[in-house]
Each structure stands twice: as C-alpha cells, then as structure tokens.
Motif scaffolding. Structure first.
Motif, PDB file in Angstrom:
ATOM      1  N   MET A   1       1.610 -32.131  19.857  1.00 50.20           N
ATOM      2  CA  MET A   1       3.132 -32.665  20.303  1.00 50.20           C
ATOM      3  C   MET A   1       3.463 -32.227  21.678  1.00 50.20           C
ATOM      4  SD  MET A   1       6.746 -32.369  18.236  1.00 50.20           S
ATOM      5  CE  MET A   1       6.026 -32.700  16.591  1.00 50.20           C
ATOM      6  N   ARG A   2       3.813 -32.971  22.542  1.00 51.61           N
ATOM      7  CA  ARG A   2       4.412 -32.855  23.754  1.00 51.61           C
ATOM      8  C   ARG A   2       5.772 -32.778  23.957  1.00 51.61           C
ATOM      9  NH1 ARG A   2       0.874 -33.318  28.047  1.00 51.61           N
ATOM     10  NH2 ARG A   2       2.624 -34.234  29.347  1.00 51.61           N
ATOM     11  N   VAL A   3       6.434 -31.716  24.315  1.00 46.52           N
ATOM     12  CA  VAL A   3       7.769 -31.297  24.309  1.00 46.52           C
ATOM     13  C   VAL A   3       8.356 -31.126  25.666  1.00 46.52           C
ATOM     14  CG1 VAL A   3       9.943 -30.440  23.377  1.00 46.52           C
ATOM     15  CG2 VAL A   3       8.091 -30.699  21.880  1.00 46.52           C
ATOM     16  N   LEU A   4       9.245 -31.863  26.180  1.00 48.41           N
ATOM     17  CA  LEU A   4       9.672 -31.506  27.759  1.00 48.41           C
ATOM     18  C   LEU A   4      11.291 -30.949  27.422  1.00 48.41           C
ATOM     19  CD1 LEU A   4       9.769 -31.368  30.638  1.00 48.41           C
ATOM     20  CD2 LEU A   4      11.030 -33.738  30.707  1.00 48.41           C
ATOM     21  N   HIS A   5      11.295 -29.680  27.924  1.00 44.72           N
ATOM     22  CA  HIS A   5      12.657 -29.014  27.765  1.00 44.72           C
ATOM     23  C   HIS A   5      13.413 -29.247  29.325  1.00 44.72           C
ATOM     24  CE1 HIS A   5      12.027 -26.690  23.992  1.00 44.72           C
ATOM     25  NE2 HIS A   5      10.889 -26.762  24.281  1.00 44.72           N
ATOM     26  N   VAL A  80       8.949 -35.504  22.512  1.00 45.70           N
ATOM     27  CA  VAL A  80      10.204 -35.094  22.198  1.00 45.70           C
ATOM     28  C   VAL A  80      10.926 -34.762  23.602  1.00 45.70           C
ATOM     29  CG1 VAL A  80      11.811 -33.444  21.113  1.00 45.70           C
ATOM     30  CG2 VAL A  80       9.917 -34.384  19.895  1.00 45.70           C
ATOM     31  N   VAL A  81      12.291 -34.966  23.902  1.00 44.46           N
ATOM     32  CA  VAL A  81      12.949 -34.355  24.980  1.00 44.46           C
ATOM     33  C   VAL A  81      13.896 -33.339  24.374  1.00 44.46           C
ATOM     34  CG1 VAL A  81      14.551 -34.616  27.062  1.00 44.46           C
ATOM     35  CG2 VAL A  81      12.332 -35.950  26.671  1.00 44.46           C
ATOM     36  N   HIS A  82      13.988 -32.211  24.915  1.00 45.38           N
ATOM     37  CA  HIS A  82      14.845 -31.224  24.589  1.00 45.38           C
ATOM     38  C   HIS A  82      15.702 -30.457  25.583  1.00 45.38           C
ATOM     39  CE1 HIS A  82      15.444 -27.437  21.400  1.00 45.38           C
ATOM     40  NE2 HIS A  82      16.572 -27.880  22.222  1.00 45.38           N
ATOM     41  N   THR A  83      17.073 -30.784  25.318  1.00 41.31           N
ATOM     42  CA  THR A  83      18.108 -30.606  26.466  1.00 41.31           C
ATOM     43  C   THR A  83      18.554 -29.161  26.268  1.00 41.31           C
ATOM     44  OG1 THR A  83      19.823 -31.815  25.649  1.00 41.31           O
ATOM     45  CG2 THR A  83      18.194 -32.854  27.455  1.00 41.31           C
ATOM     46  N   GLY A 100      12.631 -44.514  27.709  1.00 39.64           N
ATOM     47  CA  GLY A 100      12.198 -45.151  26.743  1.00 39.64           C
ATOM     48  C   GLY A 100      11.692 -43.997  25.485  1.00 39.64           C
ATOM     49  N   VAL A 101      12.094 -42.906  25.797  1.00 39.60           N
ATOM     50  CA  VAL A 101      12.153 -41.863  24.831  1.00 39.60           C
ATOM     51  C   VAL A 101      13.339 -41.555  23.934  1.00 39.60           C
ATOM     52  CG1 VAL A 101      11.670 -39.153  24.166  1.00 39.60           C
ATOM     53  CG2 VAL A 101      10.447 -40.349  26.320  1.00 39.60           C
ATOM     54  N   ARG A 102      13.304 -41.882  22.720  1.00 44.91           N
ATOM     55  CA  ARG A 102      14.272 -41.981  21.656  1.00 44.91           C
ATOM     56  C   ARG A 102      14.462 -40.824  20.979  1.00 44.91           C
ATOM     57  NH1 ARG A 102      16.380 -46.881  21.097  1.00 44.91           N
ATOM     58  NH2 ARG A 102      17.490 -46.333  19.212  1.00 44.91           N
ATOM     59  N   ARG A 103      13.598 -39.790  20.864  1.00 41.75           N
ATOM     60  CA  ARG A 103      13.441 -38.501  20.185  1.00 41.75           C
ATOM     61  C   ARG A 103      14.161 -37.531  21.183  1.00 41.75           C
ATOM     62  NH1 ARG A 103       7.371 -39.779  19.505  1.00 41.75           N
ATOM     63  NH2 ARG A 103       7.592 -41.316  17.787  1.00 41.75           N
ATOM     64  N   VAL A 104      15.338 -37.144  21.195  1.00 39.40           N
ATOM     65  CA  VAL A 104      15.894 -36.435  22.251  1.00 39.40           C
ATOM     66  C   VAL A 104      17.076 -35.300  21.184  1.00 39.40           C
ATOM     67  CG1 VAL A 104      17.728 -36.147  24.140  1.00 39.40           C
ATOM     68  CG2 VAL A 104      16.417 -38.142  23.766  1.00 39.40           C
ATOM     69  N   ILE A 105      16.469 -33.972  21.272  1.00 37.63           N
ATOM     70  CA  ILE A 105      17.132 -32.883  20.793  1.00 37.63           C
ATOM     71  C   ILE A 105      18.164 -32.315  21.717  1.00 37.63           C
ATOM     72  CG2 ILE A 105      17.016 -30.758  19.348  1.00 37.63           C
ATOM     73  CD1 ILE A 105      16.002 -33.539  17.952  1.00 37.63           C
ATOM     74  N   ALA A 106      19.336 -31.936  21.675  1.00 40.56           N
ATOM     75  CA  ALA A 106      19.969 -30.956  22.558  1.00 40.56           C
ATOM     76  C   ALA A 106      20.553 -29.586  21.607  1.00 40.56           C
ATOM     77  CB  ALA A 106      21.236 -31.724  22.793  1.00 40.56           C
ATOM     78  N   THR A 107      20.207 -28.611  22.329  1.00 40.00           N
ATOM     79  CA  THR A 107      21.037 -27.167  22.140  1.00 40.00           C
ATOM     80  C   THR A 107      22.105 -27.055  22.703  1.00 40.00           C
ATOM     81  OG1 THR A 107      18.767 -26.458  21.318  1.00 40.00           O
ATOM     82  CG2 THR A 107      20.493 -24.654  21.787  1.00 40.00           C
ATOM     83  N   GLU A 108      23.432 -26.767  21.996  1.00 41.30           N
ATOM     84  CA  GLU A 108      24.749 -26.380  22.398  1.00 41.30           C
ATOM     85  C   GLU A 108      24.275 -24.746  22.339  1.00 41.30           C
ATOM     86  OE1 GLU A 108      27.134 -25.536  24.480  1.00 41.30           O
ATOM     87  OE2 GLU A 108      27.099 -27.808  24.280  1.00 41.30           O
ATOM     88  N   THR A 137      19.216 -37.770  19.534  1.00 35.92           N
ATOM     89  CA  THR A 137      18.819 -37.794  17.942  1.00 35.92           C
ATOM     90  C   THR A 137      19.555 -36.636  17.368  1.00 35.92           C
ATOM     91  OG1 THR A 137      16.967 -38.404  18.847  1.00 35.92           O
ATOM     92  CG2 THR A 137      16.987 -37.587  16.289  1.00 35.92           C
ATOM     93  N   ALA A 138      19.833 -35.493  17.447  1.00 34.77           N
ATOM     94  CA  ALA A 138      20.564 -34.441  16.774  1.00 34.77           C
ATOM     95  C   ALA A 138      20.681 -33.423  17.935  1.00 34.77           C
ATOM     96  CB  ALA A 138      19.569 -33.836  16.111  1.00 34.77           C
ATOM     97  N   THR A 139      21.850 -32.713  17.564  1.00 32.87           N
ATOM     98  CA  THR A 139      22.463 -31.610  18.364  1.00 32.87           C
ATOM     99  C   THR A 139      22.272 -30.234  17.517  1.00 32.87           C
ATOM    100  OG1 THR A 139      24.099 -32.847  19.463  1.00 32.87           O
ATOM    101  CG2 THR A 139      24.379 -30.678  19.381  1.00 32.87           C
ATOM    102  N   VAL A 140      21.629 -29.226  18.321  1.00 32.08           N
ATOM    103  CA  VAL A 140      21.434 -27.966  17.600  1.00 32.08           C
ATOM    104  C   VAL A 140      22.448 -26.806  17.952  1.00 32.08           C
ATOM    105  CG1 VAL A 140      19.877 -25.936  17.595  1.00 32.08           C
ATOM    106  CG2 VAL A 140      18.916 -28.304  17.489  1.00 32.08           C
ATOM    107  N   ALA A 141      23.102 -26.248  17.019  1.00 29.92           N
ATOM    108  CA  ALA A 141      24.270 -25.390  17.286  1.00 29.92           C
ATOM    109  C   ALA A 141      23.486 -23.963  17.046  1.00 29.92           C
ATOM    110  CB  ALA A 141      25.417 -25.641  16.348  1.00 29.92           C
ATOM    111  N   VAL A 142      23.878 -23.284  18.102  1.00 26.14           N
ATOM    112  CA  VAL A 142      23.248 -21.639  17.778  1.00 26.14           C
ATOM    113  C   VAL A 142      23.879 -20.758  16.860  1.00 26.14           C
ATOM    114  CG1 VAL A 142      22.366 -21.880  20.204  1.00 26.14           C
ATOM    115  CG2 VAL A 142      24.565 -20.754  19.667  1.00 26.14           C
ATOM    116  N   SER A 143      24.901 -21.442  16.105  1.00 24.55           N
ATOM    117  CA  SER A 143      25.681 -20.577  15.153  1.00 24.55           C
ATOM    118  C   SER A 143      26.665 -21.530  14.111  1.00 24.55           C
ATOM    119  CB  SER A 143      26.510 -19.483  15.795  1.00 24.55           C
ATOM    120  OG  SER A 143      27.598 -19.920  16.428  1.00 24.55           O
ATOM    121  N   ASP A 144      26.899 -21.086  12.952  1.00 25.39           N
ATOM    122  CA  ASP A 144      27.628 -22.050  12.081  1.00 25.39           C
ATOM    123  C   ASP A 144      29.113 -22.247  12.829  1.00 25.39           C
ATOM    124  OD1 ASP A 144      25.832 -21.923  10.182  1.00 25.39           O
ATOM    125  OD2 ASP A 144      26.441 -20.441   9.200  1.00 25.39           O
TER     126      ASP A 144
END
Length: 368
Positions: A1-5, A80-83, A100-108, A137-144
């Motif tokens: 798997m290739r991931v760009l941050h 995956v692109v991860h921002t 054209g990349v639809r798998r995008v994760i973002a960490t808040e 695609t989804a947003t990652v939260a670093v805490s509840d």
C-alpha cells in the motif's frame, strides 16, 4: 500500500512529531509532502528514510500550489492520501479529488474548544473546513473530545474515527545518568527543584503563567521550558521583568532529546487551557513525573485512576504556584508509569490507523 501524507509544515510541533513517530510503525510505503516550512522534522524524516517533498507554498491563498499538489498526487499513484493540519486538509482533500484519488483520510490534531492550531475559530474557517471535509473519506480525531467538537461543528459522526495520539512509552523511562548530564548542561544545580513545561512557545500555551508563578516561589525553584516559537522573546523579557531570568532554562526545540529533558525535571506543569489531546502530559507521565495540568482531553477521556500521578489545577498564576508548592511538599521521587501511558502506546495507534486504511481501500474497491 502506498500512502501520501500531506502536512501544512514540518517545523517542530506535536502534530509533526506525531507523524514521524507514526510512520515508524505503519507497515506501508509512506511519502510526505509539506506545503511549507520544511523544518527539522523534515530532516528527521529523511534520516528515517521517508521521502519528503516541499511544495513551497507562499501563504494560505497561494492557489498556484493546488495544481502542483494535484500533479504530485497523480504521479505517485497513491492508494491513500492522508492529510494533517488545517491548511493541508483543505488543499489536500481537493487536490486528491482532482487527481482521481478518492481514498482520503484527514487527521484533526488541533481543534480546541475555541481555537484551531492556536488561532481563534471563525465562521469562515469553519465553513471552508466543512466544505473540504465532504471531499474526504473519513476524519480522524485524536481524542474523544475532538470527535465531539467535530460533531458540534457539523461533521457527521459516522465520518469520524477516533485514533488517539501515541507515544513510545519505553523511550521515556527515567534515566538518572541522563538527569544529571542534562542538569549540568543547562546549569541546573543538583539542589534545584525544576518545574518543566513542553510545547510551542505561543500565547495559547500560556507559558507566561509559569514564568509569573516562578516569581512567587523560592529562589531554588527553577523553570525548564522545552520548545520554541513566536513568544520566545516575549517570555524572555517577562522573565527579566519578573526578576527570574537567571532561574529559567531554555532548552529550545528538540526532535529526539525530550526523554533526557523530562528526566531533569521534578514536576511537569501544563498551563494551557485549551488542548485537543495533551501529548506532552502523557509523555511526562511516561517519564514518571508528577503532572499538574489545566486541560488535557487525553486524561479526561480515560477511566478514573488511570493517571494517579496527574491532577487538574486552576489556571491562574496563584493556582499554578500553589500546585507547585504542594507537589514539592509531598516529597521527591518518580511515580510508577501509569496505565494512561500504556493505553496511548504508538503501536496501538498505528494498528488502528492501519485498520482504517484497509477498510477504506476495501470499501472503494468493492464500490468499483
């Protein structure tokens, strides 16, 4: 798997250091692009063998950066692109969609109750964030706590996943030799009682409160500040005006020497009133330090008793000074590493993130 941050910058900060630590534990081919400021963490990533590209963005409205980023993503053929961080999330989500990349994760990483990345929240910032969030695609939260704040902002809870920040707890184990060596290097005598603070030297971290509290404490109490930033000169001037300049040690920004600096401390104090996680607090607990904090979602989200060495305090100068006096009166010594430090193990966080990557790739593949 290739991931760009994609990250806004790679100066020394919590999100930047967290990214580096995560990449050491993710079993994927990772590359990083920084929109601006390829600072010390970029050098550290390259030393780890991670490719890092600098987009050379000149400001928030440098729209010419968008096609450059789009071309970079398209050429890389990433799964995956991860921002990470606000500007990178806004530009990165849009560029990924254009590429054209639809798998995008973002960490808040840095959404506080009233600020994001140290800047006051505004209706415009919120609207732009929400518009770009829908492209991912989804947003990652670093805490509840951050997950709840995202929901309050208008992000659908079904799109949010909680993956807490992590630490290498074993790497913070107390080392008495490192304590003595660090104290000698910083001019802290063996009889000094050392209060520590770690973080960006920015107004939101409220390190001025620590400097003012130091002026109310006995002359053998010293302050060790680890970090750098825009408020360094202001804090230095404040230390002079408070008459404590000779009792403040400035360690500057560090990429790998934090365990030795924590070893040199006797108590850790976090005066910030608005945090998204509170990573420095967890690291101090892993070092066995008694911890006094004003705000720390990382601990608030845990069961009672997981961090017996930590105690919430008020945020005034008098509150901080009183807490330091009380902690000192309780006697010296390190605490056993608490459950909180082990709960936030970086390997566990990487495993949770890897699960999200696999689910994202699998979902998109099945849709096609």
């Amino acid at each position: 798997m290739r991931v760009l941050h994609i990250i806004t910058g790679l100066g020394i900060g919590g999100a930047e250091q967290q990214l580096r630590l995560l990449l050491r534990h993710l079993p994927v081919h990772s590359s990083v692009v920084t929109l601006t400021n390829p600072g010390p963490v970029a050098d550290a990533l390259r030393a780890d063998g991670v490719p890092v590209a600098d987009l050379g963005m000149r400001g928030n409205r440098d729209l010419a950066a968008l096609p450059r980023l789009t071309r970079l993503i398209r050429r890389g053929r990433y799964d995956v692109v991860h921002t990470h961080l606000y500007r990178a999330c806004v530009y990165g989500r849009l560029a990924a969609r254009l590429a054209g990349v639809r798998r995008v994760i973002a960490t808040e990483h840095s959404l506080g109750a009233a600020q994001i990345e140290g800047r006051s929240l505004s209706s415009g910032a919120r609207a732009l964030y929400l518009a770009s969030e829908r492209l991912g695609t989804a947003t990652v939260a670093v805490s509840d706590t951050v997950a709840r704040r995202l929901a309050d902002w208008g992000v659908r809870p079904s799109r949010v996943r909680v993956v807490p920040n992590g630490i290498d707890a074993a790497g913070f184990a107390h080392d008495e030799a490192a304590r003595q060596a660090t104290r000698r290097r910083l001019g802290l005598g063996p009889g000094a009682y050392v209060v520590g603070g770690v973080g960006r030297l920015a107004p939101g971290k409220r390190f001025a409160t620590l400097v003012r509290a130091l002026a109310e404490l006995p002359p053998d109490v010293h302050l060790l500040l680890v970090g750098d930033g825009q408020e360094r000169a202001v804090l230095e001037d404040l230390a002079v005006s408070c008459g404590v300049a000779d009792r403040v040690a400035w360690a500057g920004a560090v990429t790998g020497g934090l365990p030795g600096l924590l070893a040199a401390m006797d108590v850790f104090v976090s005066p910030s009133a608005d945090e998204a996680f509170g990573l420095a607090v967890v690291e101090a607990l892993a070092a066995g330090l008694p911890v006094r904090y004003v705000a720390c979602p990382a601990l608030d989200d845990l069961p009672p008793g997981d961090a017996p060495g930590a105690r919430r305090i008020g945020g005034s100068v008098a509150d901080v000074a009183a807490a330091i006096r009380e902690t000192r009166a309780a006697g010296p010594g390190r605490h056993p590493v608490p459950a909180a430090a082990h709960r936030y193990d970086i390997a566990r966080s990487a495993e949770q993130l890897m699960t999200l990557y696999r689910q994202t790739v699998s979902r998109e593949t099945s849709v096609r």
